[in-house]
Motif scaffolding. Structure first.
Motif, PDB file in Angstrom:
ATOM      1  N   MET A   1       0.843  -1.164   0.000  1.00 23.48           N
ATOM      2  CA  MET A   1       0.000   0.000   0.000  1.00 23.48           C
ATOM      3  C   MET A   1       0.898   1.240   0.000  1.00 23.48           C
ATOM      4  SD  MET A   1      -2.797   1.260   2.834  1.00 23.48           S
ATOM      5  CE  MET A   1      -4.007   0.016   2.513  1.00 23.48           C
ATOM      6  N   SER A   2       0.547   2.193  -0.821  1.00 26.43           N
ATOM      7  CA  SER A   2       1.320   3.435  -0.842  1.00 26.43           C
ATOM      8  C   SER A   2       0.520   4.534  -0.149  1.00 26.43           C
ATOM      9  CB  SER A   2       1.656   3.830  -2.271  1.00 26.43           C
ATOM     10  OG  SER A   2       0.478   4.128  -2.972  1.00 26.43           O
ATOM     11  N   TYR A   3       1.241   5.462   0.415  1.00 35.04           N
ATOM     12  CA  TYR A   3       0.623   6.566   1.135  1.00 35.04           C
ATOM     13  C   TYR A   3       1.068   7.871   0.491  1.00 35.04           C
ATOM     14  CZ  TYR A   3      -0.292   3.005   4.611  1.00 35.04           C
ATOM     15  OH  TYR A   3      -0.735   1.872   5.238  1.00 35.04           O
ATOM     16  N   PRO A   4       0.162   8.857   0.424  1.00 35.35           N
ATOM     17  CA  PRO A   4       0.556  10.145  -0.166  1.00 35.35           C
ATOM     18  C   PRO A   4       1.655  10.804   0.670  1.00 35.35           C
ATOM     19  CG  PRO A   4      -1.657  10.260   0.771  1.00 35.35           C
ATOM     20  CD  PRO A   4      -1.207   8.837   0.880  1.00 35.35           C
ATOM     21  N   GLU A   5       2.494  11.544  -0.001  1.00 36.46           N
ATOM     22  CA  GLU A   5       3.607  12.222   0.668  1.00 36.46           C
ATOM     23  C   GLU A   5       3.112  13.268   1.672  1.00 36.46           C
ATOM     24  OE1 GLU A   5       7.483  12.339   1.530  1.00 36.46           O
ATOM     25  OE2 GLU A   5       6.626  11.023   0.012  1.00 36.46           O
ATOM     26  N   ASP A   6       2.072  14.002   1.302  1.00 33.78           N
ATOM     27  CA  ASP A   6       1.524  15.034   2.181  1.00 33.78           C
ATOM     28  C   ASP A   6       0.190  14.565   2.747  1.00 33.78           C
ATOM     29  OD1 ASP A   6       3.595  16.880   1.670  1.00 33.78           O
ATOM     30  OD2 ASP A   6       2.646  17.421  -0.236  1.00 33.78           O
ATOM     31  N   LEU A   7       0.211  14.086   3.990  1.00 32.37           N
ATOM     32  CA  LEU A   7      -1.025  13.658   4.640  1.00 32.37           C
ATOM     33  C   LEU A   7      -1.755  14.868   5.205  1.00 32.37           C
ATOM     34  CD1 LEU A   7       0.252  10.499   6.531  1.00 32.37           C
ATOM     35  CD2 LEU A   7      -0.980  10.614   4.377  1.00 32.37           C
ATOM     36  N   ALA A   8      -3.063  14.838   5.164  1.00 33.70           N
ATOM     37  CA  ALA A   8      -3.871  15.979   5.614  1.00 33.70           C
ATOM     38  C   ALA A   8      -4.307  15.789   7.064  1.00 33.70           C
ATOM     39  CB  ALA A   8      -5.080  16.142   4.704  1.00 33.70           C
ATOM     40  N   TYR A   9      -3.442  16.122   7.995  1.00 38.21           N
ATOM     41  CA  TYR A   9      -3.796  16.114   9.415  1.00 38.21           C
ATOM     42  C   TYR A   9      -4.426  17.457   9.770  1.00 38.21           C
ATOM     43  CZ  TYR A   9      -1.666  11.786  11.052  1.00 38.21           C
ATOM     44  OH  TYR A   9      -1.395  10.475  11.294  1.00 38.21           O
ATOM     45  N   PRO A  10      -5.226  17.501  10.842  1.00 41.94           N
ATOM     46  CA  PRO A  10      -5.740  18.800  11.297  1.00 41.94           C
ATOM     47  C   PRO A  10      -4.576  19.702  11.722  1.00 41.94           C
ATOM     48  CG  PRO A  10      -6.914  16.987  12.348  1.00 41.94           C
ATOM     49  CD  PRO A  10      -5.747  16.384  11.618  1.00 41.94           C
ATOM     50  N   GLU A  11      -4.857  20.988  11.770  1.00 42.71           N
ATOM     51  CA  GLU A  11      -3.851  21.948  12.234  1.00 42.71           C
ATOM     52  C   GLU A  11      -3.487  21.635  13.681  1.00 42.71           C
ATOM     53  OE1 GLU A  11      -2.179  24.500  10.706  1.00 42.71           O
ATOM     54  OE2 GLU A  11      -3.019  23.599   8.885  1.00 42.71           O
ATOM     55  N   PRO A  12      -2.220  21.782  14.053  1.00 44.04           N
ATOM     56  CA  PRO A  12      -1.826  21.538  15.442  1.00 44.04           C
ATOM     57  C   PRO A  12      -2.587  22.442  16.407  1.00 44.04           C
ATOM     58  CG  PRO A  12       0.117  21.772  14.055  1.00 44.04           C
ATOM     59  CD  PRO A  12      -1.072  22.151  13.219  1.00 44.04           C
ATOM     60  N   ARG A  13      -2.953  21.862  17.549  1.00 45.56           N
ATOM     61  CA  ARG A  13      -3.605  22.640  18.604  1.00 45.56           C
ATOM     62  C   ARG A  13      -2.717  22.731  19.829  1.00 45.56           C
ATOM     63  NH1 ARG A  13      -9.026  19.992  19.653  1.00 45.56           N
ATOM     64  NH2 ARG A  13      -7.834  18.115  19.269  1.00 45.56           N
ATOM     65  N   TYR A  14      -1.714  21.905  19.880  1.00 49.46           N
ATOM     66  CA  TYR A  14      -0.727  21.971  20.955  1.00 49.46           C
ATOM     67  C   TYR A  14       0.558  22.495  20.345  1.00 49.46           C
ATOM     68  CZ  TYR A  14       2.577  20.595  24.547  1.00 49.46           C
ATOM     69  OH  TYR A  14       3.560  20.604  25.503  1.00 49.46           O
ATOM     70  N   HIS A  15       1.113  23.512  20.952  1.00 48.22           N
ATOM     71  CA  HIS A  15       2.288  24.158  20.366  1.00 48.22           C
ATOM     72  C   HIS A  15       3.527  24.075  21.250  1.00 48.22           C
ATOM     73  CE1 HIS A  15      -0.176  25.555  17.070  1.00 48.22           C
ATOM     74  NE2 HIS A  15      -1.068  25.931  17.961  1.00 48.22           N
TER      75      HIS A  15
END
Length: 172
Positions: A1-15
């Protein structure tokens, strides 16, 4: 299985850079928050404790428990995971028998219902996303159901629970 290079995670909420100690542990032996004949509800993760991310509840329905009639939510999705026993789950189209390990996801606006039609208790996990203040609903729904009428309808709507019977001609 291949995975896209840029995964779409939510924006970070912990900094922060190193993480922090902020987990919550709830031992299995914690008493139920609500008890009823043959049943109970445990508040595993409330809207308040998760910062509104989700609400997770463990519910045991006693034998022949009517559960909840057909309804939908405008603000939250609801998911059901059967832990033990058998539950009748309505998916908006038909009733299915849910057994240990079965899962039903109901998107926002999806008609659904549940009941225990057996002579044995049944246990499930219920997940609301995003979290909502469901505790008052669980604590007062039996009382409000006994009152019935317009007071019950307003209570349900206040808790984002739109029951089909409340909008049918002559329905209560």
């Amino acid at each position: 299985m291949s995975y896209p290079e840029d995964l779409a995670y939510p924006e970070p909420r912990y900094h922060g850079e190193r993480g922090e100690v902020n987990a919550t542990f709830r031992p299995a032996g914690t008493p139920p928050d609500i008890t009823s004949p043959g049943g109970y509800t445990r508040y595993l993760a409330t809207e308040e404790s998760t910062g509104g991310e989700f609400g997770l509840y463990e519910m045991q329905l006693g034998p022949r428990s009517p559960g909840a009639k057909t309804h939908f939510h405008k603000a939250v999705s609801e998911s059901f995971y059967v832990v033990s026993g058998e539950l009748e789950l309505y998916d908006g189209d038909r009733w299915v028998t849910g057994r240990s390990g079965d899962f039903l996801y109901v998107p926002v606006g999806g008609l659904h219902a549940f009941r225990n039609a057996t002579d044995e208790p049944a246990r499930m996990l219920i997940l609301f996303s995003p979290g909502a203040p469901r505790e008052e609903y669980f604590e007062r729904v039996a009382e409000m159901s006994r009152r019935g009428g317009e007071e019950l309808r307003r209570f349900r709507i206040r808790h984002d629970s739109f029951f089909v019977e409340d909008f049918e001609e002559g329905g209560e």
